[in-house]
Write a protein that holds these residues in place. Sequence first.
Motif, PDB file in Angstrom:
ATOM      1  N   THR A 111      -5.150   0.359  -8.389  1.00 52.86           N
ATOM      2  CA  THR A 111      -5.991   1.169  -7.515  1.00 52.86           C
ATOM      3  C   THR A 111      -7.065   0.311  -6.855  1.00 52.86           C
ATOM      4  N   LYS A 112      -7.372   0.677  -5.616  1.00 50.18           N
ATOM      5  CA  LYS A 112      -8.446   0.014  -4.872  1.00 50.18           C
ATOM      6  C   LYS A 112      -9.763   0.635  -5.318  1.00 50.18           C
ATOM      7  N   THR A 165      -3.260   1.355  -4.008  1.00 49.38           N
ATOM      8  CA  THR A 165      -3.678   2.569  -3.311  1.00 49.38           C
ATOM      9  C   THR A 165      -5.134   2.873  -3.612  1.00 49.38           C
ATOM     10  N   GLY A 166      -5.763   3.538  -2.667  1.00 47.23           N
ATOM     11  CA  GLY A 166      -7.115   4.033  -2.872  1.00 47.23           C
ATOM     12  C   GLY A 166      -7.113   5.477  -3.338  1.00 47.23           C
ATOM     13  N   CYS A 167      -5.957   6.124  -3.263  1.00 46.08           N
ATOM     14  CA  CYS A 167      -5.819   7.546  -3.614  1.00 46.08           C
ATOM     15  C   CYS A 167      -4.664   7.744  -4.571  1.00 46.08           C
ATOM     16  N   PRO A 168      -4.825   7.341  -5.842  1.00 42.15           N
ATOM     17  CA  PRO A 168      -3.700   7.465  -6.774  1.00 42.15           C
ATOM     18  C   PRO A 168      -3.448   8.918  -7.173  1.00 42.15           C
ATOM     19  N   ASP A 224       0.848  -1.188   0.000  1.00 35.51           N
ATOM     20  CA  ASP A 224       0.000   0.000   0.000  1.00 35.51           C
ATOM     21  C   ASP A 224       0.888   1.245   0.000  1.00 35.51           C
ATOM     22  N   ILE A 274       2.741   7.676  -8.731  1.00 31.03           N
ATOM     23  CA  ILE A 274       2.815   6.572  -9.686  1.00 31.03           C
ATOM     24  C   ILE A 274       4.106   6.647 -10.485  1.00 31.03           C
TER      25      ILE A 274
END
Length: 137
Positions: free
Chosen positions: A104-105, A83-86, A56, A91
Motif C-alpha cells: 500500500t502507498k 495501491t493507495g486504496c486497498p 498500480d 488483494i
Amino acid sequence: MFNAKPTVFVVDDEVSVRESLKLIIESAGWQPETFGSAQEFLARPPILAPSCLVLDVLLPDLNGLDVQNLVANRTGMPIIFITGCPDVPTIVHAMKAGAMEFLTKPLLGDRLVNAIRNAIDRSCAGTGTSGRDQAPA
C-alpha cells in the motif's frame, strides 16, 4: 541474451510515484523502466531476462488486475501490486492469480526493495539465471 542488471518495470499513472520508484530501483542497483499507462507497458515487447513488474491497481485505461491477466503468460516476470486504496477482494484476487506481493502507498523503501529482490530471485529461477548473481545485496 541477458541484461547486466534485472529490469524492474513500473506502471503507475502518477508521475511523482514513477519518479520516486525509479530512484529507489536505481539506487538498489536494478534497471527501471517506467510507464504511465497499462497500454504503454503492454506495447513493450517482453524480455527474456530477469525482471519483475511493480503495478498500480488503479490505472486510467486498464486496471492492474486486467494487466495481470494479460501478462499471465510472462511467467518469468513476477508482479508486485501497489495501491493507495486497498480492498480485501482485490488483494485476494491478485494473490490468487499469482501476485508476488501487494503493497500500500505510501511505499516504504525497504519493504519495496525486499519485495523486488524476492521477485527478481523468483524471476532468475524461472529464466535459469542465478538470483544471487543478478540481484544486488
